[in-house]
Write an enzyme that holds these catalytic residues in place. Structure first.
Site, mmCIF file in Angstrom:
data_model
loop_
_atom_site.group_PDB
_atom_site.id
_atom_site.type_symbol
_atom_site.label_atom_id
_atom_site.label_comp_id
_atom_site.label_asym_id
_atom_site.label_seq_id
_atom_site.Cartn_x
_atom_site.Cartn_y
_atom_site.Cartn_z
ATOM 1 C CG ASP A 1 -60.990 86.346 -19.405
ATOM 2 O OD1 ASP A 1 -61.657 87.048 -20.501
ATOM 3 O OD2 ASP A 1 -61.292 87.225 -18.503
ATOM 4 C CG ASN B 1 -68.332 87.997 -26.438
ATOM 5 O OD1 ASN B 1 -69.270 87.026 -26.885
ATOM 6 N ND2 ASN B 1 -67.971 87.729 -25.245
ATOM 7 C CG HIS C 1 -61.350 89.380 -27.279
ATOM 8 N ND1 HIS C 1 -61.539 90.579 -27.803
ATOM 9 C CD2 HIS C 1 -62.365 88.500 -26.613
ATOM 10 C CE1 HIS C 1 -62.708 91.153 -27.323
ATOM 11 N NE2 HIS C 1 -63.069 90.071 -26.442
ATOM 12 C CG HIS D 1 -64.332 85.131 -24.807
ATOM 13 N ND1 HIS D 1 -64.020 85.643 -23.559
ATOM 14 C CD2 HIS D 1 -64.745 85.922 -25.813
ATOM 15 C CE1 HIS D 1 -64.526 87.075 -23.453
ATOM 16 N NE2 HIS D 1 -64.196 87.168 -24.420
ATOM 17 N N GLY E 1 -71.754 92.012 -26.654
ATOM 18 C CA GLY E 1 -71.525 92.324 -25.761
ATOM 19 C C GLY E 1 -69.823 92.181 -25.721
ATOM 20 C CD GLN E 2 -65.483 93.810 -29.893
ATOM 21 O OE1 GLN E 2 -66.304 93.861 -30.497
ATOM 22 N NE2 GLN E 2 -64.553 93.745 -30.212
HETATM 23 P P1 AMP Z 1 -65.570 90.477 -24.378
HETATM 24 O O1 AMP Z 1 -67.099 91.077 -23.162
HETATM 25 O O2 AMP Z 1 -65.885 89.318 -25.007
HETATM 26 O O3 AMP Z 1 -65.021 92.474 -24.791
HETATM 27 O O4 AMP Z 1 -63.814 89.896 -23.418
HETATM 28 C C1 AMP Z 1 -63.167 90.729 -23.073
HETATM 29 C C2 AMP Z 1 -62.083 89.747 -21.918
HETATM 30 O O5 AMP Z 1 -60.851 90.546 -22.190
HETATM 31 C C3 AMP Z 1 -62.915 90.022 -20.756
HETATM 32 O O6 AMP Z 1 -63.866 88.355 -20.247
HETATM 33 C C4 AMP Z 1 -62.373 90.293 -19.370
HETATM 34 O O7 AMP Z 1 -62.336 89.649 -18.054
HETATM 35 C C5 AMP Z 1 -61.140 90.434 -20.230
HETATM 36 N N1 AMP Z 1 -59.992 91.141 -19.872
HETATM 37 C C6 AMP Z 1 -59.417 92.941 -19.965
HETATM 38 N N2 AMP Z 1 -58.856 92.855 -19.547
HETATM 39 C C7 AMP Z 1 -57.767 91.868 -19.095
HETATM 40 C C8 AMP Z 1 -56.360 91.698 -18.666
HETATM 41 N N3 AMP Z 1 -56.172 92.890 -18.303
HETATM 42 N N4 AMP Z 1 -55.702 90.703 -18.771
HETATM 43 C C9 AMP Z 1 -56.555 89.660 -19.046
HETATM 44 N N5 AMP Z 1 -58.382 89.600 -19.097
HETATM 45 C C10 AMP Z 1 -58.670 90.481 -19.070
#
Ligand code: AMP
Ligand code: ZN
Length: 113
Positions: A30, A86, A99, A101, A92-93
């Protein structure tokens, strides 16, 4: 999906710091880690969120869960870890491609914020 950032990461169009990859899934670090180890696991197939998964995705979802266990092992998370999905606005998505985490190497609190 053409304007989806995680589809672009899955196809290699946008680079990522990869942890694991096979024909069905990709795992990468991340960009904004919330724990000493924070990786994401995504299906290469575009599924907008857990809420948009269907019966057709059953095998893929169980495949991912078991791979997460292997990825956790490869990252030496033997003391435990948290897996979070999420989902939707209240969940909080922020990226609308399913995806998982995987967070570890610190003690997690409950309930999450
Ligand atoms: P969510 O808030 O559950 O939708 O998580 C999205 C996650 O994607 C967040 O933790 C971001 O930091 C991560 N994220 C967004 N863009 C990238 C990227 N290009 N490479 C790696 N992580 C990313
Ligand atoms: Zn996508």
């Amino acid at each position: 999906m053409s304007d989806c950032i995680f589809c672009k990461i899955a196809s290699g169009e946008i680079p990522s710091n990869k942890v694991y990859e096979d024909d069905k899934i990709l795992s990468f670090y991340d960009l904004d880690p919330q724990a000493p180890v924070h990786v994401l696991i995504i299906p290469k197939k575009h599924i907008g969120s857990l809420d948009e998964a269907t019966e057709e995705d059953k095998e893929l979802l169980s495949y991912i869960m078991l791979k997460i266990k292997d990825i956790a092992k490869s990252l030496e998370l033997e003391n435990g870890y948290r897996v979070a999905i999420n989902t939707g606005e209240d969940g909080g998505q922020t990226v609308h491609h399913l995806h998982f985490h995987l967070l570890g190497k610190r003690s997690m609190i409950w309930p999450p914020g």
